[in-house]
Design an enzyme around this catalytic site. Structure first.
Site, PDB file in Angstrom:
ATOM      1  N   TRP A  81      17.922  66.057 -26.570  1.00 14.55           N
ATOM      2  CA  TRP A  81      17.685  67.456 -26.271  1.00 14.55           C
ATOM      3  C   TRP A  81      18.961  68.211 -26.088  1.00 14.55           C
ATOM      4  O   TRP A  81      19.157  69.485 -26.505  1.00 14.55           O
ATOM      5  CB  TRP A  81      16.933  67.763 -25.224  1.00 14.55           C
ATOM      6  CG  TRP A  81      15.508  66.973 -25.485  1.00 14.55           C
ATOM      7  CD1 TRP A  81      14.842  65.957 -25.073  1.00 14.55           C
ATOM      8  CD2 TRP A  81      14.584  67.522 -26.384  1.00 14.55           C
ATOM      9  NE1 TRP A  81      13.744  65.903 -25.530  1.00 14.55           N
ATOM     10  CE2 TRP A  81      13.451  66.814 -26.299  1.00 14.55           C
ATOM     11  CE3 TRP A  81      14.522  68.722 -27.204  1.00 14.55           C
ATOM     12  CZ2 TRP A  81      12.356  66.874 -27.174  1.00 14.55           C
ATOM     13  CZ3 TRP A  81      13.377  69.178 -28.075  1.00 14.55           C
ATOM     14  CH2 TRP A  81      12.154  68.322 -27.787  1.00 14.55           C
ATOM     15  N   ASN A 107      21.868  67.524 -27.933  1.00  4.04           N
ATOM     16  CA  ASN A 107      22.706  67.458 -29.076  1.00  4.04           C
ATOM     17  C   ASN A 107      22.148  67.821 -30.478  1.00  4.04           C
ATOM     18  O   ASN A 107      22.832  67.895 -31.455  1.00  4.04           O
ATOM     19  CB  ASN A 107      23.429  66.213 -29.095  1.00  4.04           C
ATOM     20  CG  ASN A 107      24.309  65.948 -28.046  1.00  4.04           C
ATOM     21  OD1 ASN A 107      25.426  66.258 -27.986  1.00  4.04           O
ATOM     22  ND2 ASN A 107      23.923  65.087 -26.925  1.00  4.04           N
ATOM     23  N   ASN A 142      20.110  70.454 -31.095  1.00  2.00           N
ATOM     24  CA  ASN A 142      20.232  71.883 -31.224  1.00  2.00           C
ATOM     25  C   ASN A 142      21.099  72.237 -30.415  1.00  2.00           C
ATOM     26  O   ASN A 142      20.779  73.048 -29.411  1.00  2.00           O
ATOM     27  CB  ASN A 142      18.686  72.403 -30.984  1.00  2.00           C
ATOM     28  CG  ASN A 142      18.589  73.809 -31.186  1.00  2.00           C
ATOM     29  OD1 ASN A 142      19.491  74.485 -31.523  1.00  2.00           O
ATOM     30  ND2 ASN A 142      17.273  74.200 -31.457  1.00  2.00           N
ATOM     31  N   ILE A 143      22.282  72.542 -31.050  1.00  2.00           N
ATOM     32  CA  ILE A 143      23.435  73.029 -30.305  1.00  2.00           C
ATOM     33  C   ILE A 143      23.352  74.600 -29.770  1.00  2.00           C
ATOM     34  O   ILE A 143      23.763  74.865 -28.465  1.00  2.00           O
ATOM     35  CB  ILE A 143      24.723  72.766 -31.017  1.00  2.00           C
ATOM     36  CG1 ILE A 143      24.865  71.178 -30.877  1.00  2.00           C
ATOM     37  CG2 ILE A 143      25.924  73.378 -30.158  1.00  2.00           C
ATOM     38  CD1 ILE A 143      25.115  70.625 -29.662  1.00  2.00           C
ATOM     39  N   PRO A 144      22.871  75.631 -30.766  1.00  2.00           N
ATOM     40  CA  PRO A 144      22.828  76.814 -30.148  1.00  2.00           C
ATOM     41  C   PRO A 144      21.657  77.073 -28.969  1.00  2.00           C
ATOM     42  O   PRO A 144      22.269  77.877 -28.075  1.00  2.00           O
ATOM     43  CB  PRO A 144      22.446  77.440 -31.598  1.00  2.00           C
ATOM     44  CG  PRO A 144      22.671  76.667 -32.669  1.00  2.00           C
ATOM     45  CD  PRO A 144      22.701  75.243 -32.284  1.00  2.00           C
ATOM     46  N   VAL A 145      20.760  76.286 -29.230  1.00  2.00           N
ATOM     47  CA  VAL A 145      19.926  76.631 -28.044  1.00  2.00           C
ATOM     48  C   VAL A 145      20.317  75.826 -26.717  1.00  2.00           C
ATOM     49  O   VAL A 145      20.237  76.426 -25.465  1.00  2.00           O
ATOM     50  CB  VAL A 145      18.455  75.977 -28.236  1.00  2.00           C
ATOM     51  CG1 VAL A 145      17.582  75.826 -26.934  1.00  2.00           C
ATOM     52  CG2 VAL A 145      17.730  76.591 -29.376  1.00  2.00           C
ATOM     53  N   HIS A 194       7.778  76.550 -26.935  1.00  2.00           N
ATOM     54  CA  HIS A 194       7.005  75.567 -27.903  1.00  2.00           C
ATOM     55  C   HIS A 194       5.528  75.852 -27.676  1.00  2.00           C
ATOM     56  O   HIS A 194       5.191  76.243 -29.150  1.00  2.00           O
ATOM     57  CB  HIS A 194       7.139  74.179 -27.333  1.00  2.00           C
ATOM     58  CG  HIS A 194       8.386  73.554 -27.828  1.00  2.00           C
ATOM     59  ND1 HIS A 194       9.803  73.723 -27.275  1.00  2.00           N
ATOM     60  CD2 HIS A 194       8.735  72.870 -28.881  1.00  2.00           C
ATOM     61  CE1 HIS A 194      10.598  72.994 -27.906  1.00  2.00           C
ATOM     62  NE2 HIS A 194      10.039  72.413 -28.985  1.00  2.00           N
TER      63      HIS A 194
END
Length: 511
Positions: A400, A402, A404-407, A441
């Site tokens: 989690w 790595n 989605n780096i922007p989030v 989500h």
């Protein structure tokens, strides 16, 4: 002269030898002596040259004599070579061997994967025929070709963007107090989540796909504007501390061209509070605001065209796989769920896992690599780390953090680290991050489908005990396998839950 060989010391220079005739006569030295009768020495094989006895005999018959190698092994060494052919070593597949080149096995896995999926694809074509319909894709976004509610809802989002910009301008000049500005920002951010969800729930002409798209854009804007007000508040704190120059690297609204390469001038607060800077941040592929973003020197046209081609190709591939493979599998799974036939439910779940996971992987590449790199190249945005090696994850938390780096950067900068600075326990802070992620989500699924089942919320919160279990009891390859299993099996379960409930609500009374 005597036929007996003279005794030589170790320092005696080696004499040239000749072979007299081809009839197998004795081998004589240059001084006329001959060696004792010993078996002929086998040919020496090296990496550069190998001779056979036939070559020697042919060479002797043609020339009458042959020269020995410069570095010829002694008879004892040759015998040792022939007697010993084993050494102490491990099998290649043993972990103690240190062998790591499994490229051939990886290629074999890829070939087997392609062949097995090709069989499934052929079976699908034979059973259902061609189901790909581009016109049906349009109907997923629009019920009426003359009514575009989702697009209108996205255009309205400019009101919230400008509200955040003008609030920051008033705060910069001191027209309003920090307390008033904080209240205005909270109201603006809350409206960003409530207004689009209320519109999707009340306007019947918005399709579920259109609702997901519009709510996704509003959710991204919520995170961006939260970061925008946070970063500008930090700048005001620095200015109030009478810091003459910012020590952090921050996005420049002004661009000067020099010899074909972009030279970006750095700005300082409040020179960043412009429409150009705000909309650059809105469109750039990041969620964290700073005054001066790293910028690439030029736009690479070939790179841009490659990413554009990938975007178009993978978008068509995603649509085709969903229509041809995913939809029939989901439809065939409804009856076992209605009859509560657990064996058939498990079979349908495993059958759905393959196309669902393949579609998820293609979507990841399309969105995080092709699309984000296309936008970043077009806007000359320099930070292209949109993902890391999440496929090597040995723990759930590493995945989690790595994939989605922007989030991940937003959560660290604006949520997780501020909680730690306030003295919150590390575990509670991580749980709070999963709680926020679970909310978004569920927000992006339940509101467009207009039903609230909390499957996505519970699925995300289940990651907390799963992360603890994998991190505590599984290590290395076992942990990586656990992460892959959770991805392959967990997503289809949530998909089937929502599709089943949606099917029962909308079509259950007609069947």
């Amino acid at each position: 002269m005597s036929d007996r060989a003279e005794t030589r010391g170790p320092g005696t220079r080696r004499r040239r030898t000749t072979i007299t005739g081809a009839g197998g006569g004795p081998v004589k030295q240059a001084n006329g002596s001959k060696w004792p009768d010993i078996p002929e020495k086998p040919p020496q094989y090296t990496a550069n040259k190998a001779k056979t006895e036939d070559d020697v005999s042919k060479h002797a018959s043609s020339n009458g004599k042959v020269e020995s190698p410069k570095k010829q092994k002694s008879a004892a060494e040759d015998i040792n070579d022939r007697l010993s052919c084993h050494v102490l070593q491990e099998s290649l597949l043993s972990s103690a061997s240190g062998y790591s080149n499994y490229r051939g096995i990886l290629n074999w896995c890829v070939v087997m994967l392609v062949l097995s999926n090709a069989r499934l694809f052929l079976e699908n074509i034979i059973k259902y025929g061609i189901l790909v319909d581009p016109i049906q894709v349009v109907s997923l976004f629009l019920k009426d070709p003359y009514s575009w509610p989702a697009a209108c809802l996205i255009i309205v989002s400019n009101v919230f963007i400008l509200a955040a910009l003008y609030t920051e301008r008033r705060l910069a000049v001191g027209t309003i107090s920090e307390r008033t500005g904080r209240i205005l920002h909270i109201f603006n951010l809350t409206s960003l989540l409530i207004f689009p969800s209320a519109t999707v729930l009340t306007v019947t002409s918005i399709t579920p796909v259109g609702g997901v798209l519009s709510l996704g854009i509003y959710s991204v804007l919520f995170l961006k504007l939260y970061s925008y007000q946070d970063a500008n508040r930090w700048c005001r704190e620095i200015r109030q501390a009478k810091a003459k120059r910012l020590t952090r690297s921050y996005s420049c609204p002004t661009v000067a061209q020099s010899n074909g390469s972009a030279v970006h001038a750095h700005v300082s607060y409040p020179g960043n509070l412009t429409h150009r800077d705000m909309y650059y941040f809105v469109f750039v592929p990041t969620l964290c605001y700073q005054l001066n973003f790293p910028r690439s020197p030029r736009i690479r046209k070939r790179f841009l065209l490659r990413r554009l081609f990938e975007m178009l190709f993978f978008m068509q591939l995603l649509v085709g796989l969903i229509q041809q493979w995913m939809v029939p599998s989901v439809q065939n799974s409804m009856k076992p769920f209605q009859d509560m036939d657990f064996s058939r439910m498990v079979e349908r779940l495993l059958k759905l896992a393959v196309p669902n996971h393949l579609i998820w992987l293609i979507f990841f590449y399309w969105f995080f690599h092709s699309s984000m790199n296309f936008v970043a190249e077009l806007l000359q945005f320099g930070d292209r780390e949109f993902y890391r090696d999440w496929w090597n994850s040995e723990t759930v938390t590493y995945f989690w953090a790595n994939w989605n780096i922007p989030v991940h950067k937003w959560c660290l900068r604006h949520f997780y680290k501020p909680m730690l600075r306030r003295g919150v326990n590390k575990f509670l802070a991580q749980t709070a991050v999963f709680l926020v992620s679970a909310f978004f989500h569920e927000y992006l699924v339940s509101v467009p489908l207009k039903m609230f089942r909390l499957w996505a919320f519970m699925g995300m919160m289940a990651q907390v005990p799963l992360a603890w279990f994998v991190g505590r009891f599984l290590n290395g390859n076992y942990g990586n396998a656990a992460v892959w299993i959770s991805l392959i099996i967990g997503q289809p379960v949530a998909v089937l839950m929502y599709v089943h409930d949606y099917y029962v609500i909308h079509y259950g009374s007609t069947t």
